[in-house]
Design a protein around this motif. Sequence first.
Motif, short mmCIF file in Angstrom:
data_model
loop_
_atom_site.label_atom_id
_atom_site.label_comp_id
_atom_site.label_asym_id
_atom_site.label_seq_id
_atom_site.Cartn_x
_atom_site.Cartn_y
_atom_site.Cartn_z
N LEU A 4 34.23 34.50 48.05
CA LEU A 4 35.15 35.54 48.46
C LEU A 4 36.57 35.02 48.65
O LEU A 4 37.51 35.81 48.74
CB LEU A 4 34.65 36.19 49.76
CG LEU A 4 33.35 37.00 49.65
CD1 LEU A 4 32.94 37.51 51.02
CD2 LEU A 4 33.53 38.17 48.69
N THR A 5 36.74 33.74 48.75
CA THR A 5 38.09 33.18 48.91
C THR A 5 38.78 32.97 47.58
O THR A 5 39.96 32.65 47.56
CB THR A 5 38.03 31.84 49.66
OG1 THR A 5 37.31 30.89 48.87
CG2 THR A 5 37.34 32.00 51.01
N TYR A 6 38.08 33.11 46.47
CA TYR A 6 38.68 32.92 45.15
C TYR A 6 39.36 34.20 44.66
O TYR A 6 38.89 35.31 44.96
CB TYR A 6 37.63 32.51 44.13
CG TYR A 6 36.97 31.17 44.37
CD1 TYR A 6 37.73 30.03 44.57
CD2 TYR A 6 35.58 31.06 44.38
CE1 TYR A 6 37.12 28.79 44.78
CE2 TYR A 6 34.97 29.84 44.59
CZ TYR A 6 35.74 28.71 44.79
OH TYR A 6 35.13 27.49 45.00
N PRO A 7 40.42 34.07 43.88
CA PRO A 7 40.97 35.25 43.21
C PRO A 7 39.93 35.84 42.25
O PRO A 7 39.03 35.15 41.78
CB PRO A 7 42.17 34.69 42.43
CG PRO A 7 42.48 33.38 43.05
CD PRO A 7 41.18 32.84 43.57
N ILE A 8 40.08 37.12 41.96
CA ILE A 8 39.17 37.82 41.05
C ILE A 8 39.93 38.15 39.77
O ILE A 8 41.00 38.77 39.82
CB ILE A 8 38.64 39.12 41.69
CG1 ILE A 8 37.86 38.81 42.96
CG2 ILE A 8 37.78 39.90 40.69
CD1 ILE A 8 37.53 40.04 43.78
N LEU A 9 39.38 37.74 38.64
CA LEU A 9 39.99 38.04 37.34
C LEU A 9 39.15 39.10 36.64
O LEU A 9 38.00 38.86 36.29
CB LEU A 9 40.07 36.79 36.47
CG LEU A 9 40.65 37.04 35.06
CD1 LEU A 9 42.15 37.37 35.15
CD2 LEU A 9 40.42 35.83 34.15
N TYR A 10 39.75 40.26 36.42
CA TYR A 10 39.13 41.29 35.59
C TYR A 10 39.54 41.01 34.14
O TYR A 10 40.73 40.86 33.84
CB TYR A 10 39.58 42.68 36.02
CG TYR A 10 39.06 43.06 37.39
CD1 TYR A 10 37.80 43.62 37.54
CD2 TYR A 10 39.83 42.86 38.54
CE1 TYR A 10 37.31 43.97 38.80
CE2 TYR A 10 39.36 43.20 39.80
CZ TYR A 10 38.09 43.75 39.92
OH TYR A 10 37.62 44.09 41.16
N SER A 11 38.54 40.95 33.27
CA SER A 11 38.77 40.43 31.93
C SER A 11 37.89 41.15 30.92
O SER A 11 36.94 41.86 31.27
CB SER A 11 38.48 38.92 31.92
OG SER A 11 38.74 38.35 30.67
N ILE A 12 38.22 40.98 29.63
CA ILE A 12 37.39 41.40 28.51
C ILE A 12 37.33 40.20 27.57
O ILE A 12 38.37 39.60 27.26
CB ILE A 12 37.97 42.62 27.79
CG1 ILE A 12 37.96 43.84 28.71
CG2 ILE A 12 37.19 42.94 26.52
CD1 ILE A 12 38.61 45.07 28.11
N PRO A 13 36.15 39.83 27.09
CA PRO A 13 36.02 38.57 26.35
C PRO A 13 36.98 38.40 25.18
O PRO A 13 37.59 37.34 25.02
CB PRO A 13 34.57 38.60 25.87
CG PRO A 13 33.85 39.40 26.91
CD PRO A 13 34.84 40.45 27.34
#
Length: 222
Positions: A4-13
Amino acid sequence: MTSLTYPILYSIPRCPYAMRARFSLLLADKTVILRNINLKQKPQEMLAASAKGTVPVLYFPSNQQVIDESLDIMLWALHCHDEDNYLRASAPEQLKAILDLIEHCDSTFIPQLEHYRASARYHDPDTVQARTQCEVFIQTLEERLNHQPYLLDDKLSLMDFALLPFIRQFSQTEKPWFRAAPYPHLRHWLELLYQHPVYSQALKPFAQWHQATDDVIFNRES
């Protein structure tokens, strides 16, 4: 440290902009939670973070900061950690040259590339003309690579990784044509980048994210 302390990357391959983000995060040795999404089923969590509704989106749960442009993510990551000097920190004129070429790619070449890819996909008679428009930029890269192995100089820079996803798309639009085209230095440059460890790691397949699935930790070790 919990996930939960990490940034979240929303991505598409296969999205080239998302590739940019993943390249830079790996180059900067940054750990994120990777969430591969389907744009036809955009998660509300991503839309709440960034109303633009496209990837990449880098979200920081700790302070609710959002970075949702690919180049901005690259710059943030490498400003955090740039052991191999991809930003040429000690040479502001070189960083300006890097950013100028990326801006030209984004503002001029990418729209031309999108038109070319669409024309080729639908066998439009306009395909050759669309490809010729793209070649103006491609020829400038070939000329650069005639004198050095990478786009800026004899070492990799942000410029190489920022342009790679889009030159890759160009090369794959009409593969037989590109293999015979008068761009041997550009083909060699592509092969050099394809052999870089970050390339295969950034394109490693991960399942689509759902709320019920476990977080995917994305870093050099994953």
